[in-house]
Motif scaffolding. Structure first.
Motif, PDB file in Angstrom:
ATOM      1  N   UNK A  81       0.832  -1.205   0.000  1.00  8.72           N
ATOM      2  CA  UNK A  81       0.000   0.000   0.000  1.00  8.72           C
ATOM      3  C   UNK A  81       0.865   1.253   0.000  1.00  8.72           C
ATOM      4  N   UNK A  82       2.002   1.197   0.703  1.00  6.19           N
ATOM      5  CA  UNK A  82       2.923   2.340   0.672  1.00  6.19           C
ATOM      6  C   UNK A  82       3.470   2.571  -0.726  1.00  6.19           C
ATOM      7  N   UNK A  83       3.736   1.480  -1.444  1.00  9.74           N
ATOM      8  CA  UNK A  83       4.236   1.620  -2.818  1.00  9.74           C
ATOM      9  C   UNK A  83       3.199   2.340  -3.680  1.00  9.74           C
ATOM     10  N   UNK A  84       1.944   1.955  -3.540  1.00  9.22           N
ATOM     11  CA  UNK A  84       0.881   2.621  -4.295  1.00  9.22           C
ATOM     12  C   UNK A  84       0.757   4.081  -3.882  1.00  9.22           C
ATOM     13  N   UNK A  85       0.889   4.342  -2.589  1.00 11.21           N
ATOM     14  CA  UNK A  85       0.719   5.707  -2.086  1.00 11.21           C
ATOM     15  C   UNK A  85       1.833   6.648  -2.539  1.00 11.21           C
ATOM     16  N   UNK A  86       3.064   6.139  -2.606  1.00 13.64           N
ATOM     17  CA  UNK A  86       4.201   7.040  -2.792  1.00 13.64           C
ATOM     18  C   UNK A  86       4.936   6.880  -4.122  1.00 13.64           C
ATOM     19  N   UNK A  87       4.530   5.947  -4.966  1.00 15.03           N
ATOM     20  CA  UNK A  87       5.145   5.805  -6.296  1.00 15.03           C
ATOM     21  C   UNK A  87       4.082   6.160  -7.327  1.00 15.03           C
TER      22      UNK A  87
END
Length: 324
Positions: A81-87
């Motif tokens: 989810x962090x990857x989706x949020x910040x990339x």
């Protein structure tokens, strides 16, 4: 008592503290990307090497395959989810937007398998007292229904502002409540003596933020609070089993049956409602958002206009707008 043997006042206070602690940890992880990386990568690495091999071994109540899979799948969800949020590239990638639904479905399916396993268990198993019965089958079916009603992941967006929350507008209150009832019943069935904290407190800690702090981000809240709880309980398994604050299940077959019956009824209701929406609108739950006409959906979307939407423009993406 009906669900539990007894709940002393100090255990009630600890329950409140657990809810507050999980909510606070979730807010810290939301507030800072770097804090989240430390909490979801650095801390688990240290625990995996130096702590869990000693505290979550074969003779521990958290030493089962399920607990080890659960902690890493929860952490994988947080990092994904962090990857989706910040990339930014991933926010437009339809295959990456399937990841939240996939990891959620995997977590539900893991629990369904365990519920079916517990059906044939009686007495102490892996350090947990089991009372298997038809309620495990009932709730396993409820979990499968809950899994099948996951929808609308194509409409996931990233919120405005520094926190960049992962917002899933189609995941609305009725599905969340059905999930909560199913998951509490699962924990009550499979690890009943843990359920006062690992069931009720853990679920409340992500449902309150989803309803009152950041609507639309339930799955993000759920993954993060679950990861924090799993890391804690694998490091300190005695907290829910033999500490002063532990609360034992009543292991009452009637209570087990009623909790699972409520779970099954709620998830059947969601299935019926969703099927009616699909038939009426002819939308495809594997591709489309289903609930775009509902005020709850529209408010979540309006409050979290995509980052690339210009001020004063419509908050509704073209795909969703075309189906209203």
């Amino acid at each position: 008592m009906f669900l539990y043997e007894s709940i002393p006042w100090y255990s009630t206070l600890m329950w409140v503290a657990v809810v507050a602690g999980l909510m606070l940890a979730n807010e810290i992880a939301r507030a800072s990307k770097w804090a989240a990386l430390v909490l979801f990568i650095g801390l688990p690495v240290l625990l995996t090497i130096f702590v869990w091999p000693h505290t979550a071994g074969a003779d521990s109540s958290t030493g089962t395959w399920f607990h080890w899979v659960k902690v890493y799948s929860a952490l994988a969800g947080c990092l994904g989810f962090m990857a989706i949020r910040f990339i930014p590239k991933l926010q437009k990638n339809k295959y990456w937007l399937m990841f939240p639904a996939a990891i959620l479905a995997l977590n539900i399916f893991e629990a369904v398998i365990r519920d079916f396993q517990v059906y044939g268990m009686q007495g102490m198993v892996d350090g947990v007292f089991m009372v298997g019965g038809p309620w495990n089958i009932m709730n396993g079916i409820a979990g499968l229904l809950n899994l099948l009603t996951i929808c609308g992941w194509a409409g996931i967006i990233i919120s405005r502002g520094k926190k960049k929350d992962m917002i899933w507008p189609d995941m609305l209150w009725f599905w969340i409540i059905a999930y909560d009832l199913w998951n509490f019943a699962y924990v009550y069935n499979a690890v009943g003596d843990h359920s006062f904290y690992a069931g009720a407190a853990l679920l409340i800690s992500c449902t309150i933020p989803a309803f009152f702090i950041k609507k639309g981000a339930w799955l993000q809240h759920r993954a993060q609070t679950l990861a924090f709880w799993m890391m804690f309980t694998m490091a300190v398994p005695t907290f829910v089993t033999s500490s002063k604050f532990a609360v034992e299940s009543s292991h009452n077959p009637t209570a087990l049956f009623i909790v699972s019956a409520i779970s099954l009824a709620a998830n059947i209701a969601v299935v019926v409602y969703q099927v009616r929406v699909i038939v009426r609108t002819k939308r495809n739950p594997l591709k489309d958002e289903l609930f775009v006409e509902l005020p709850a959906y529209q408010k979540v979307l309006a409050d979290n206009r995509p980052l690339d939407a210009a001020p004063g423009t419509s908050a509704t993406p073209p795909l969703a707008a075309s189906r209203v």
